[in-house]
Motif scaffolding. Sequence first.
Motif, mmCIF file in Angstrom:
data_model
loop_
_atom_site.group_PDB
_atom_site.id
_atom_site.type_symbol
_atom_site.label_atom_id
_atom_site.label_comp_id
_atom_site.label_asym_id
_atom_site.label_seq_id
_atom_site.Cartn_x
_atom_site.Cartn_y
_atom_site.Cartn_z
ATOM 1 N N ILE A 11 1.088 -1.151 0.151
ATOM 2 C CA ILE A 11 -0.167 -0.105 0.199
ATOM 3 C C ILE A 11 0.852 1.323 -0.052
ATOM 4 C CG2 ILE A 11 -1.783 1.296 1.205
ATOM 5 C CD1 ILE A 11 -2.652 -1.396 2.370
ATOM 6 N N GLU A 12 0.653 1.993 -1.133
ATOM 7 C CA GLU A 12 1.480 3.310 -1.085
ATOM 8 C C GLU A 12 0.491 4.640 -0.994
ATOM 9 O OE1 GLU A 12 3.607 2.989 -4.709
ATOM 10 O OE2 GLU A 12 4.811 1.273 -4.234
ATOM 11 N N GLY A 13 0.294 5.252 0.305
ATOM 12 C CA GLY A 13 -0.557 6.246 0.229
ATOM 13 C C GLY A 13 -2.094 5.540 0.185
ATOM 14 N N ASP A 14 -2.767 6.104 -0.593
ATOM 15 C CA ASP A 14 -4.451 5.714 -0.766
ATOM 16 C C ASP A 14 -4.286 4.531 -1.953
ATOM 17 O OD1 ASP A 14 -3.662 7.755 -2.781
ATOM 18 O OD2 ASP A 14 -6.008 8.309 -2.660
ATOM 19 N N GLN A 15 -2.938 4.313 -2.609
ATOM 20 C CA GLN A 15 -3.061 3.355 -3.718
ATOM 21 C C GLN A 15 -2.448 1.895 -3.302
ATOM 22 O OE1 GLN A 15 -3.492 4.155 -7.128
ATOM 23 N NE2 GLN A 15 -4.420 6.127 -6.253
ATOM 24 N N LEU A 16 -3.277 0.923 -3.609
ATOM 25 C CA LEU A 16 -3.006 -0.487 -3.757
ATOM 26 C C LEU A 16 -1.979 -0.871 -4.841
ATOM 27 C CD1 LEU A 16 -6.367 -1.979 -2.933
ATOM 28 C CD2 LEU A 16 -4.418 -1.487 -1.270
ATOM 29 N N VAL A 17 -0.896 -1.435 -4.347
ATOM 30 C CA VAL A 17 -0.075 -2.257 -5.514
ATOM 31 C C VAL A 17 -0.607 -3.568 -5.560
ATOM 32 C CG1 VAL A 17 2.302 -2.869 -6.251
ATOM 33 C CG2 VAL A 17 1.738 -0.739 -5.159
ATOM 34 N N LEU A 18 -1.287 -4.100 -6.689
ATOM 35 C CA LEU A 18 -1.858 -5.297 -6.949
ATOM 36 C C LEU A 18 -1.125 -6.185 -7.859
ATOM 37 C CD1 LEU A 18 -5.554 -3.947 -7.368
ATOM 38 C CD2 LEU A 18 -4.446 -4.968 -5.234
ATOM 39 N N GLU A 19 -1.257 -7.479 -7.664
ATOM 40 C CA GLU A 19 -0.571 -8.404 -8.537
ATOM 41 C C GLU A 19 -1.781 -9.323 -8.896
ATOM 42 O OE1 GLU A 19 3.685 -10.038 -8.222
ATOM 43 O OE2 GLU A 19 2.419 -11.453 -7.251
ATOM 44 N N ALA A 20 -1.948 -9.689 -10.180
ATOM 45 C CA ALA A 20 -2.929 -10.283 -10.861
ATOM 46 C C ALA A 20 -2.153 -11.449 -11.883
ATOM 47 C CB ALA A 20 -3.811 -9.812 -11.354
ATOM 48 N N GLU A 21 -2.674 -12.948 -11.666
ATOM 49 C CA GLU A 21 -2.083 -13.774 -12.756
ATOM 50 C C GLU A 21 -2.722 -13.431 -14.087
ATOM 51 O OE1 GLU A 21 -1.901 -18.607 -13.619
ATOM 52 O OE2 GLU A 21 -2.666 -17.912 -11.562
ATOM 53 N N THR A 22 -1.671 -13.235 -15.139
ATOM 54 C CA THR A 22 -2.160 -12.955 -16.489
ATOM 55 C C THR A 22 -2.572 -14.346 -17.143
ATOM 56 O OG1 THR A 22 -0.456 -11.385 -16.817
ATOM 57 C CG2 THR A 22 -1.212 -12.312 -18.564
ATOM 58 N N GLN A 23 -3.947 -14.389 -17.158
ATOM 59 C CA GLN A 23 -4.577 -15.738 -17.690
ATOM 60 C C GLN A 23 -4.441 -15.537 -19.382
ATOM 61 O OE1 GLN A 23 -8.259 -15.803 -16.044
ATOM 62 N NE2 GLN A 23 -7.504 -16.278 -13.831
ATOM 63 N N SER A 24 -4.129 -16.913 -19.917
ATOM 64 C CA SER A 24 -4.452 -17.278 -21.442
ATOM 65 C C SER A 24 -5.616 -18.002 -21.440
ATOM 66 C CB SER A 24 -3.129 -18.148 -21.765
ATOM 67 O OG SER A 24 -3.253 -18.710 -22.785
ATOM 68 N N THR A 56 -10.293 1.759 -2.075
ATOM 69 C CA THR A 56 -11.574 1.969 -1.858
ATOM 70 C C THR A 56 -12.420 1.145 -0.925
ATOM 71 O OG1 THR A 56 -12.590 1.145 -3.979
ATOM 72 C CG2 THR A 56 -11.790 3.415 -4.143
ATOM 73 N N VAL A 57 -11.732 -0.144 -0.697
ATOM 74 C CA VAL A 57 -12.229 -1.006 0.124
ATOM 75 C C VAL A 57 -11.627 -1.226 1.405
ATOM 76 C CG1 VAL A 57 -13.231 -2.335 -1.834
ATOM 77 C CG2 VAL A 57 -11.256 -2.862 -1.318
ATOM 78 N N GLN A 58 -10.746 -0.591 1.608
ATOM 79 C CA GLN A 58 -9.896 -0.663 2.787
ATOM 80 C C GLN A 58 -9.127 -1.700 2.999
ATOM 81 O OE1 GLN A 58 -9.234 2.207 4.338
ATOM 82 N NE2 GLN A 58 -10.891 3.018 3.150
ATOM 83 N N ALA A 59 -8.447 -2.276 1.924
ATOM 84 C CA ALA A 59 -7.876 -3.581 1.865
ATOM 85 C C ALA A 59 -6.465 -3.511 2.430
ATOM 86 C CB ALA A 59 -7.648 -4.210 0.309
ATOM 87 N N SER A 60 -5.945 -4.516 3.181
ATOM 88 C CA SER A 60 -4.580 -4.518 3.515
ATOM 89 C C SER A 60 -3.682 -5.334 2.828
ATOM 90 C CB SER A 60 -4.713 -4.869 5.014
ATOM 91 O OG SER A 60 -5.105 -6.176 5.260
ATOM 92 N N VAL A 61 -2.500 -5.699 2.973
ATOM 93 C CA VAL A 61 -1.521 -6.274 2.459
ATOM 94 C C VAL A 61 -1.970 -7.862 2.697
ATOM 95 C CG1 VAL A 61 0.860 -6.804 2.308
ATOM 96 C CG2 VAL A 61 0.259 -4.674 2.656
ATOM 97 N N GLY A 62 -1.785 -8.626 1.372
ATOM 98 C CA GLY A 62 -2.049 -9.960 1.539
ATOM 99 C C GLY A 62 -3.493 -10.390 1.156
ATOM 100 N N ASP A 63 -4.472 -9.371 1.366
ATOM 101 C CA ASP A 63 -5.948 -9.572 0.890
ATOM 102 C C ASP A 63 -5.963 -10.013 -0.464
ATOM 103 O OD1 ASP A 63 -6.514 -9.033 3.353
ATOM 104 O OD2 ASP A 63 -7.559 -7.037 3.143
ATOM 105 N N GLN A 64 -7.081 -10.574 -0.997
ATOM 106 C CA GLN A 64 -7.502 -10.933 -2.344
ATOM 107 C C GLN A 64 -8.625 -9.985 -2.481
ATOM 108 O OE1 GLN A 64 -6.444 -13.324 -4.469
ATOM 109 N NE2 GLN A 64 -4.649 -13.787 -3.090
ATOM 110 N N VAL A 65 -8.488 -9.326 -3.767
ATOM 111 C CA VAL A 65 -9.678 -8.182 -4.288
ATOM 112 C C VAL A 65 -9.896 -8.681 -5.411
ATOM 113 C CG1 VAL A 65 -8.958 -6.464 -2.422
ATOM 114 C CG2 VAL A 65 -7.726 -6.572 -4.736
ATOM 115 N N VAL A 66 -10.995 -8.300 -6.083
ATOM 116 C CA VAL A 66 -11.820 -8.618 -7.390
ATOM 117 C C VAL A 66 -11.751 -7.173 -7.880
ATOM 118 C CG1 VAL A 66 -13.525 -9.118 -8.630
ATOM 119 C CG2 VAL A 66 -13.142 -10.525 -6.841
#
Length: 98
Positions: A11-24, A56-66
């Motif tokens: 989390i950087e300020g009010d921004q989440l750094v997210l990682e998603a698996e690229t699906q083929s 916008t969902v008050q997520a924390s590090v390690g959470d799964q989001v959609v």
Amino acid sequence: MIEQQATVMSIEGDQLVLEAETQSSCQSCEVKSGCGTSVLAKWVGKKFTRFQAKNTVQASVGDQVVVGLSETALLQGSLAIYFLPLLGMIVFALVANI
């Protein structure tokens, strides 16, 4: 709405750094056994994409989001990336021809 599940990496300020698996789409293809793209996808392995989104969902590090993207936004982005440069090349060619 196009949706993808992502993991909160930091989390950087009010921004989440997210990682998603690229699906083929190879997994659902009927001719994947005879396709070079499918073989290459298996050889390269899984790929992940990192991006930022507002928290916008008050997520924390390690959470799964959609994460969702509307079809309209996808279409507008595609037009901006593909059509505008093509239009620019045509206009430039017409101006250069004068």
